[in-house]
Design a protein around this motif. Structure first.
Motif, PDB file in Angstrom:
ATOM      1  N   PRO A   1      -2.607   6.704  11.865  1.00 14.16           N
ATOM      2  CA  PRO A   1      -2.549   7.653  12.997  1.00 14.16           C
ATOM      3  C   PRO A   1      -2.115   9.054  12.584  1.00 14.16           C
ATOM      4  O   PRO A   1      -2.604  10.040  13.119  1.00 14.16           O
ATOM      5  CB  PRO A   1      -1.521   7.009  13.931  1.00 14.16           C
ATOM      6  N   PHE A   2      -1.218   9.160  11.597  1.00 14.88           N
ATOM      7  CA  PHE A   2      -0.809  10.486  11.131  1.00 14.88           C
ATOM      8  C   PHE A   2      -1.910  11.169  10.350  1.00 14.88           C
ATOM      9  O   PHE A   2      -1.968  12.391  10.288  1.00 14.88           O
ATOM     10  CB  PHE A   2       0.444  10.379  10.254  1.00 14.88           C
ATOM     11  N   LEU A   3      -2.759  10.401   9.715  1.00 15.66           N
ATOM     12  CA  LEU A   3      -3.786  10.982   8.855  1.00 15.66           C
ATOM     13  C   LEU A   3      -5.042  11.381   9.617  1.00 15.66           C
ATOM     14  O   LEU A   3      -5.865  12.126   9.118  1.00 15.66           O
ATOM     15  CB  LEU A   3      -4.158   9.991   7.747  1.00 15.66           C
TER      16      LEU A   3
ATOM     17  N   TYR B   1       0.824  -1.206   0.000  1.00 16.61           N
ATOM     18  CA  TYR B   1       0.000   0.000   0.000  1.00 16.61           C
ATOM     19  C   TYR B   1       0.858   1.256   0.000  1.00 16.61           C
ATOM     20  O   TYR B   1       1.924   1.295   0.601  1.00 16.61           O
ATOM     21  CB  TYR B   1      -0.886   0.035   1.247  1.00 16.61           C
ATOM     22  N   CYS B   2       0.359   2.310  -0.650  1.00 21.00           N
ATOM     23  CA  CYS B   2       1.026   3.611  -0.593  1.00 21.00           C
ATOM     24  C   CYS B   2      -0.025   4.716  -0.533  1.00 21.00           C
ATOM     25  O   CYS B   2      -1.197   4.496  -0.785  1.00 21.00           O
ATOM     26  CB  CYS B   2       1.965   3.817  -1.774  1.00 21.00           C
ATOM     27  N   LEU B   3       0.444   5.902  -0.190  1.00 22.74           N
ATOM     28  CA  LEU B   3      -0.433   7.074  -0.141  1.00 22.74           C
ATOM     29  C   LEU B   3      -0.500   7.728  -1.499  1.00 22.74           C
ATOM     30  O   LEU B   3       0.480   7.757  -2.227  1.00 22.74           O
ATOM     31  CB  LEU B   3       0.121   8.104   0.847  1.00 22.74           C
ATOM     32  N   ASP B   4      -1.657   8.300  -1.825  1.00 23.88           N
ATOM     33  CA  ASP B   4      -1.743   9.124  -3.024  1.00 23.88           C
ATOM     34  C   ASP B   4      -1.723  10.595  -2.610  1.00 23.88           C
ATOM     35  O   ASP B   4      -1.546  10.924  -1.436  1.00 23.88           O
ATOM     36  CB  ASP B   4      -2.966   8.766  -3.864  1.00 23.88           C
ATOM     37  N   GLU B   5      -1.890  11.477  -3.588  1.00 29.14           N
ATOM     38  CA  GLU B   5      -1.819  12.910  -3.313  1.00 29.14           C
ATOM     39  C   GLU B   5      -2.909  13.387  -2.364  1.00 29.14           C
ATOM     40  O   GLU B   5      -2.787  14.441  -1.761  1.00 29.14           O
ATOM     41  CB  GLU B   5      -1.909  13.710  -4.623  1.00 29.14           C
ATOM     42  N   THR B   6      -3.998  12.642  -2.255  1.00 25.06           N
ATOM     43  CA  THR B   6      -5.078  13.049  -1.356  1.00 25.06           C
ATOM     44  C   THR B   6      -4.837  12.580   0.076  1.00 25.06           C
ATOM     45  O   THR B   6      -5.683  12.752   0.932  1.00 25.06           O
ATOM     46  CB  THR B   6      -6.434  12.484  -1.838  1.00 25.06           C
TER      47      THR B   6
ATOM     48  N   LYS C   1      -1.650   0.696   8.547  1.00 28.49           N
ATOM     49  CA  LYS C   1      -2.577   1.073   9.622  1.00 28.49           C
ATOM     50  C   LYS C   1      -1.823   1.551  10.858  1.00 28.49           C
ATOM     51  O   LYS C   1      -2.258   2.475  11.544  1.00 28.49           O
ATOM     52  CB  LYS C   1      -3.474  -0.105   9.969  1.00 28.49           C
ATOM     53  N   GLU C   2      -0.685   0.937  11.136  1.00 29.62           N
ATOM     54  CA  GLU C   2       0.093   1.297  12.321  1.00 29.62           C
ATOM     55  C   GLU C   2       0.762   2.654  12.177  1.00 29.62           C
ATOM     56  O   GLU C   2       0.770   3.464  13.094  1.00 29.62           O
ATOM     57  CB  GLU C   2       1.159   0.217  12.561  1.00 29.62           C
TER      58      GLU C   2
ATOM     59  N   PHE D   1       3.914  -0.072   2.058  1.00 30.75           N
ATOM     60  CA  PHE D   1       3.705  -0.703   3.349  1.00 30.75           C
ATOM     61  C   PHE D   1       2.778  -1.897   3.204  1.00 30.75           C
ATOM     62  O   PHE D   1       1.893  -1.886   2.358  1.00 30.75           O
ATOM     63  CB  PHE D   1       3.015   0.272   4.317  1.00 30.75           C
ATOM     64  N   THR D   2       2.944  -2.882   4.085  1.00 30.25           N
ATOM     65  CA  THR D   2       1.906  -3.899   4.193  1.00 30.25           C
ATOM     66  C   THR D   2       0.675  -3.232   4.798  1.00 30.25           C
ATOM     67  O   THR D   2       0.751  -2.138   5.371  1.00 30.25           O
ATOM     68  CB  THR D   2       2.334  -5.062   5.099  1.00 30.25           C
ATOM     69  N   GLU D   3      -0.463  -3.874   4.696  1.00 32.18           N
ATOM     70  CA  GLU D   3      -1.683  -3.292   5.251  1.00 32.18           C
ATOM     71  C   GLU D   3      -1.543  -3.046   6.750  1.00 32.18           C
ATOM     72  O   GLU D   3      -1.930  -1.993   7.256  1.00 32.18           O
ATOM     73  CB  GLU D   3      -2.866  -4.217   4.973  1.00 32.18           C
TER      74      GLU D   3
END
Length: 121
Positions: A118-120, A30-35, A113-114, A107-109
């Motif tokens: 929490p940052f988001l 998994y990765c983050l997108d621009e949103t 989540k870990e 990241f793994t799922e």
């Protein structure tokens, strides 16, 4: 948050280990997108195929991983997508772009989540 992700990518590039084929195919990554949402993930399969899923759309790409940890998507992409892939433990990896110190931190799922959620929130 993205400063944290960028710092992680540099740490993994310098201190991480070359990823193994077994680890690459063990999980969706998994990765983050621009949103700043986890809307994108990569899944690698033993037969040398992969799926990139993002916002409900899927792209299929064939891939190879060299013993040196270079991942290459071998479909008709111009220029070809090549990444140095390093891992930190078995839950975080970096796809490092050629000739750059940045890349995609995946990241793994469970680790997403870990660390990310929490940052988001």
């Amino acid at each position: 948050m993205f400063d944290f992700i960028n710092q992680l990518s540099v740490d993994i590039i310098f201190f991480g280990k070359v990823i193994s084929r077994e680890l690459l195919i063990a999980n969706p990554w998994y990765c983050l997108d621009e949103t700043r949402k986890i809307n994108c993930y990569f899944t690698f399969f033993e037969d040398g195929t992969s799926i990139k899923s993002e916002n409900g759309e899927e792209d299929a790409l064939d891939w190879i991983l060299t013993p040196e940890g270079i991942l290459e998507f071998i479909d008709d992409i111009d220029p070809p997508l090549r990444f140095e892939v390093k891992c930190l433990g078995n839950q975080m990896i970096v796809f490092k772009y050629p000739d750059q110190l940045t890349g995609l931190v995946l990241f793994t799922e469970g680790k997403a989540k870990e660390i990310l959620i929490p940052f988001l929130n």
